[in-house]
Design a protein around this motif. Structure first.
Motif, PDB file in Angstrom:
ATOM      1  N   GLN A 162     -37.135 -56.706 -75.258  1.00 56.96           N
ATOM      2  CA  GLN A 162     -36.661 -56.229 -73.950  1.00 56.96           C
ATOM      3  C   GLN A 162     -35.221 -56.654 -73.710  1.00 56.96           C
ATOM      4  O   GLN A 162     -34.385 -55.844 -73.301  1.00 56.96           O
ATOM      5  CB  GLN A 162     -37.519 -56.796 -72.809  1.00 56.96           C
ATOM      6  N   ILE A 166     -31.815 -54.185 -73.324  1.00 60.14           N
ATOM      7  CA  ILE A 166     -30.956 -54.175 -72.133  1.00 60.14           C
ATOM      8  C   ILE A 166     -29.516 -54.542 -72.516  1.00 60.14           C
ATOM      9  O   ILE A 166     -28.554 -53.954 -72.022  1.00 60.14           O
ATOM     10  CB  ILE A 166     -31.488 -55.153 -71.049  1.00 60.14           C
ATOM     11  N   HIS A 260     -38.826 -49.745 -78.735  1.00 55.88           N
ATOM     12  CA  HIS A 260     -38.381 -49.917 -77.349  1.00 55.88           C
ATOM     13  C   HIS A 260     -37.192 -48.989 -77.158  1.00 55.88           C
ATOM     14  O   HIS A 260     -36.223 -49.079 -77.902  1.00 55.88           O
ATOM     15  CB  HIS A 260     -37.917 -51.347 -77.081  1.00 55.88           C
ATOM     16  N   ALA A 262     -34.491 -47.089 -74.277  1.00 57.02           N
ATOM     17  CA  ALA A 262     -34.017 -46.863 -72.914  1.00 57.02           C
ATOM     18  C   ALA A 262     -33.043 -45.702 -72.958  1.00 57.02           C
ATOM     19  O   ALA A 262     -32.142 -45.683 -73.786  1.00 57.02           O
ATOM     20  CB  ALA A 262     -33.334 -48.105 -72.378  1.00 57.02           C
ATOM     21  N   HIS A 290     -41.853 -54.336 -67.425  1.00 55.56           N
ATOM     22  CA  HIS A 290     -41.750 -53.713 -68.731  1.00 55.56           C
ATOM     23  C   HIS A 290     -42.928 -54.003 -69.647  1.00 55.56           C
ATOM     24  O   HIS A 290     -43.175 -53.297 -70.588  1.00 55.56           O
ATOM     25  CB  HIS A 290     -40.427 -54.092 -69.398  1.00 55.56           C
ATOM     26  N   PHE A 318     -35.961 -47.113 -65.216  1.00 53.80           N
ATOM     27  CA  PHE A 318     -34.983 -48.198 -65.333  1.00 53.80           C
ATOM     28  C   PHE A 318     -33.880 -47.956 -64.330  1.00 53.80           C
ATOM     29  O   PHE A 318     -33.333 -46.860 -64.243  1.00 53.80           O
ATOM     30  CB  PHE A 318     -34.397 -48.226 -66.750  1.00 53.80           C
ATOM     31  N   TYR A 331     -37.401 -46.334 -69.432  1.00 52.78           N
ATOM     32  CA  TYR A 331     -37.571 -47.350 -70.462  1.00 52.78           C
ATOM     33  C   TYR A 331     -38.981 -47.173 -71.019  1.00 52.78           C
ATOM     34  O   TYR A 331     -39.953 -47.206 -70.274  1.00 52.78           O
ATOM     35  CB  TYR A 331     -37.416 -48.725 -69.821  1.00 52.78           C
TER      36      TYR A 331
END
Ligand SMILES: *[C@@H]1O[C@H](CO)[C@@H](O)[C@H](O)[C@H]1NC(C)=O
Ligand SMILES: *[C@@H]1O[C@H](CO)[C@@H](O)[C@H](O)[C@H]1NC(C)=O
Ligand SMILES: *[C@@H]1O[C@H](CO)[C@@H](O)[C@H](O)[C@H]1NC(C)=O
Ligand SMILES: *[C@@H]1O[C@H](CO)[C@@H](O)[C@H](O)[C@H]1NC(C)=O
Ligand SMILES: *[C@@H]1O[C@H](CO)[C@@H](O)[C@H](O)[C@H]1NC(C)=O
Length: 408
Positions: A162, A166, A260, A262, A290, A318, A331
């Motif tokens: 995560q 980001i 993962h 985004a 998340h 997100f 996300y």
């Protein structure tokens, strides 16, 4: 004479009643706010025996320069180091002795020094807080002793997909400022000198860039503390550069079976009206944490994606807001072979809402969810309220905003 004494007795009764009400009734928290030479001082008196005081400084990682990348990460660890008035040992034990707790957290925009303590010990703890934020010494041997802790922090962050997503997301989205990581880059570990730390604090920790927030604190006490800040570090500091959105794509391979992802676009600055709309949109789509453990999610994203794939996934909206820009998107976490479907469906849901596929009932539910999220933590409400107000400083809408915030 008897008239006078009777009047006095009446007055006495009145006063007693008044103080009685003052002591017993004040369930409504009282919010007070001052702006003194750029310093924002805000307090919320909730009559709790525990107090919390925070010094917020606009000195997050976005203000790091090219040659000082990672300095805010180091500062986050350096809060317990020797200051001009007290040794590291004294700070640690002084705060512990009264059962207090000092913590530092940073975001891309703000560094927050927080102390929690019982109301009776505010004075003691505040003095440490002032010294830590205004008079650090950064002794070279103490700073170099932080290197192992810095390495552990970075290693832990690298374990978290995560955090990785980001950080990469910001690196891809922005050309400058907000692209800086919250974590010290590997090549800077051990290379951030006490001089660089001093320069950063000197330039960025000025009263015009600070806010003092108290929860469960007497307003007068906080105001007095604010004056000390003004004496020590007055000045507005320079205006940082504006964040430039550039967009792009960044992929990082881990060899794992989970993807993962985004996908975001630039949204709105926190002070703008659209930011609120994005906040609601986040709750329309589903603003879950998340990581979930097998909940039966009813969010719009989850419902749509579960029609497209039978494999497990997690999806949420997100939304990140900053003072001059923001990011909004989806996300998702999914198995590698269903990642394509999951991301496509998630993105198409955002598109569908943009085309107007949204019922009034859904919208109202989202608004309610948003309010209940905001209301959950009083401290959070104070922070949001403060962040809102600090942009509004020069305008006259302050009271209205305060009212809105205490009802948030
Ligand atoms: C804070 O600093 C002042 C002067 O630098 C010093 O006199 C005082 O003892 C310090 N207080 C604490 C609690 O560290
Ligand atoms: C923050 O400090 C750095 C020095 O490390 C300086 O270059 C920068 O201009 C400062 N930022 C602001 C907004 O004053
Ligand atoms: C957007 O999301 C962040 C959390 O990522 C939250 O703190 C913020 O309040 C949200 N913005 C709005 C306008 O709700
Ligand atoms: C989730 O909800 C659906 C319908 O509401 C139900 O059919 C399904 O069994 C639920 N799944 C779990 C794991 O609870
Ligand atoms: C609108 O959204 C609903 C629920 O997500 C979906 O079932 C429906 O097909 C959509 N309608 C259009 C016109 O996109």
């Amino acid at each position: 004479r008897s008239l006078l004494s009777r009047a006095l007795v009446d007055l006495d009764v009145c006063l007693c009643l008044f103080f009685f009400l003052l002591k017993v009734r004040p369930i409504e928290p009282a919010a007070v706010l001052w702006f003194t030479d750029g310093l924002v001082i805000a307090s919320l008196e909730n009559y709790s025996p525990a107090s919390r005081i925070g010094v917020l400084v606009r000195a997050g990682s976005r203000y790091e320069t090219f040659d000082s990348l990672g300095v805010t990460h180091l500062l986050r660890l350096a809060s317990g180091l020797t200051t001009k008035g007290a040794s590291a040992f004294r700070i640690c034990h002084g705060i512990e002795a009264v059962g207090g707790c000092l913590s530092v957290s940073t975001t891309r925009e703000t560094m927050v020094y927080t102390v929690d303590c019982l109301r009776d010990h505010i004075d003691t703890v505040m003095e440490y807080l002032i010294n830590v934020t205004t008079a650090p010494e950064f002794r070279p041997w103490e700073v170099s002793e932080l290197t192992p802790r810095l390495k552990v922090d970075i290693a832990i962050a690298q374990q978290s997909p995560q955090i990785g997503v980001i950080e990469n997301l910001h690196a891809a989205a922005y050309k400058n400022t907000l692209s800086n990581s919250l974590y010290c880059p590997d090549y800077m570990v051990g290379k951030i000198t006490p001089d660089k730390m001093h320069t950063f604090v000197q330039n960025n920790f000025t009263s015009g860039r600070m806010a003092l927030v108290g929860l469960g604190v007497d307003h007068a006490v906080l105001k007095q503390v604010g004056e000390q800040f003004l004496n020590i570090r007055s000045g507005t500091g320079t205006i940082g550069s504006k964040a430039l959105f550039r967009g792009g794509e960044l992929r990082s391979q881990t060899g794992g079976s989970l993807v993962h992802a985004a996908v975001v676009a630039e949204s709105a600055a926190a002070s703008s009206a659209e930011a609120t709309a994005f906040g609601v949109l986040q709750h329309v789509l589903g603003a879950g944490p998340h990581i979930k453990r097998g909940t039966n999610s009813t969010s719009r994203l989850s419902q749509a994606i579960s029609k497209a794939t039978a494999q497990p996934f997690d999806a949420s909206a997100f939304n990140a807001t900053y003072s001059d820009t923001g990011l909004f998107g989806v996300y998702t976490i999914s198995q590698a072979d269903s990642a394509r479907d999951v991301v496509m469906v998630a993105v198409s849901q955002v598109g569908a809402i943009a085309q107007g596929n949204l019922t009034v009932a859904d919208l109202n539910r989202a608004k309610q969810r948003k309010s209940s999220c905001l209301g959950r933590s009083q401290w959070l409400a104070v922070e949001i309220w403060l962040t809102r107000l600090s942009w509004m400083k020069s305008e006259t809408g302050v009271h209205l905003l305060m009212f809105m915030a205490s009802n948030a």
